[in-house]
Design a protein around this motif. Sequence first.
Motif, short mmCIF file in Angstrom:
data_model
loop_
_atom_site.label_atom_id
_atom_site.label_comp_id
_atom_site.label_asym_id
_atom_site.label_seq_id
_atom_site.Cartn_x
_atom_site.Cartn_y
_atom_site.Cartn_z
N THR A 563 0.83 -1.21 0.00
CA THR A 563 0.00 0.00 0.00
C THR A 563 0.86 1.26 0.00
N ASN A 606 -14.06 2.19 -9.67
CA ASN A 606 -12.86 3.01 -9.55
C ASN A 606 -12.73 3.90 -10.78
N ILE A 652 -3.45 4.09 -8.68
CA ILE A 652 -4.76 4.07 -8.02
C ILE A 652 -5.49 2.78 -8.35
N LEU A 655 -4.25 0.12 -6.17
CA LEU A 655 -4.86 0.20 -4.83
C LEU A 655 -6.35 -0.12 -4.86
N GLU A 656 -6.90 -0.35 -6.06
CA GLU A 656 -8.34 -0.55 -6.23
C GLU A 656 -9.11 0.63 -5.64
N GLY A 657 -8.58 1.83 -5.92
CA GLY A 657 -9.16 3.04 -5.37
C GLY A 657 -9.95 3.83 -6.40
N PHE A 673 -9.47 4.78 -1.04
CA PHE A 673 -9.03 3.39 -1.21
C PHE A 673 -9.30 2.62 0.07
#
Length: 676
Positions: A563, A606, A652, A655-657, A673
């Motif tokens: 992360t 996302n 991003i 991060l699956e954000g 996230f």
Amino acid sequence: MKKSLRKSGIDIIGDVPWGTHICQFYQTKEDFMDTLVPYFKTGLENNEFSMWITSGPLEVEYAKESLRMTVPDIDSYLKKGQIQIIPYSRFYAEEGVFDSKRILNNLVEKLNQALANGYDGLRLSGTALWLENKDWSDFVNYEIKLDSAISNYQMIALCTYSLDRFDATKIIEAAINHQFVLIKREGTLEQIKNSRREKEEERIRSLADIVELSNDAILTISLDGTITSWNKGAEQTYGYSTKKIIGKPISILEPSILVEETEELIELFKQGDKIHNYETLRLREDGRVINVSVTFSPIFDASKNLISISVISRDITRSKRVEEKLRKSEERYRIATEQTGQVVYEYDLRTDKSGWAGAIEEVTGYSLEEFQRFGKEVWLKNIHLTDTSSGDEKFQSARKTGGRFKEELRLRKKDESCIYIENNGVWLKGYDGQPCEAIGVLKDITERKKTEHFLKSIETVRKKEIHHRIKNNLQVISSLLDLQADKFNDTKVVEAFRESQNRVVSMALIHEELHEGGESEVLNSSKYLERLVENIFQTYRSRNADIRLNMDLEENIFFDMDTVVPLGLIVNELVSNSLKHAFVDRDNGQIQIKLCKGKSGGYKDNIAGSKKEESQGTSFILIVSDNGIGIPGEFDLENPVSLGMQLVNTLIDQLEGKLELKKDNGTEFTIKFRVM
């Protein structure tokens, strides 16, 4: 006291007065159920309060099911409390103690309550199946007292005895304390004549029908040792037929190593010595030597003169073998537990008593006698103070739910030194489904814990060294990029080198923080971002003399490398872009960075538009903003031209954000996230 007769529910007895005391001998569970079910059915139908004392918790449900087959509305009787079906441990052996006075008082109290509630009287049945040898004498005395007292109360009692569970001596002792003696054989219930009022000479004969069904050898000998009677049990035990043995001296049953032993026993018996459950060896007709338990009983004539002796023998060869195997097994188990440094314990929640065995002194420093005297208190008392809370919580949790438990604790020994122990056990449940007894093993794992700590410290040093080397290598790469940039005059090329150098530095800072930190593989993210942004500001300070930095980073946010690496690169790109482009032709400005935990709840899509199921974990929000000139209107967030923003989108996604952009009064990037 009412003199009217009551229906017994037992056809062979018929109607009986209050104060009747009955016993039944049986061989199978079906035998006594065939008697007990109609016995209680009749009592319930005739307004009597009923108590059924079973041999154990499992028998409670069996008794209810048996009644349901004959008494369809038994549940209504149970609900209103007209019948109680309870295990012996809650009546005969409360707190593990058999107390005849307490039991009789309880019966009288139950009767008084029943009468006060409008019932005609009390109908009772209790089993002796749970009895151990140590409790037998007390139970016989209880039966004598009950037989004497019951005639004064509106009460009927039926006691049940297993022929397989008790030897002939006990059967005789039980039978003489009841007014009616019942026995079921070949599917037929029979009544044996009341033996209490017979002559002593006829006492054994009147009970012959009962003991004939047992495997015990019952014989009569004259005072000079001649065999005068011989039952079927004796034929099975010793092999001799009645015809062949009658008139022979009892010494025929003596093995060569015990010659004249029976003669000596007879003489001792004549002198008044008690021969009861005397264990010895006897010789069968086939020459095999067996273990037997022998009891002598006197037979008197009308003038109370001793005229012969009744001898009851039980073959205990098999039980002796089992006992020896058990002894050897226990000895092997004791040696195993002691040699492996283990302590075995059991704790009964009902009696609040503990039992201990194994390597007690080796593990705790206390002797077995001390530990048994202390009970469980010494165990709770000597758990190390730092572990008392967690240890007690785990123990109490397992105690409430049952099942297995395993935990590591620190135990203070007698010499005040502390050791690590592993407590591995299981809570057993009682008849009500609630945990009632714990059985477990304590093992000294101090050396194992020392080894684990040593290996962990080695692993920590190894990881620190790896982080240190990676940091140094990344710094070398950063220096090479710096040297390479000096060889170019093209500002765009130099700028590209500087940006790559900053990205490398952002990763090098992570490994530096991990090298300098503790044993954890997670990073204090707020502290790391502070150092990262300060480094970026220092890089661009020459061109932006008066740009202020405002950081609002929530404390105690820790991320692992999966992360923190993409997060650091994102911050590097966004802050660098602000410093390079947001304040062109301006003398001052402000950049703000905020990192905090988000609200509970998930998000579904996302920046790339891929659909994600709402996931569990902790959500976080990162905001990077400035009050600069803003982003040009033609800027496409989803398809950026610059390498930096392309990298931001990629990170991003990693991060699956989700990325949001605001262009009012400057620029604000919000990244949401989730960390699992």
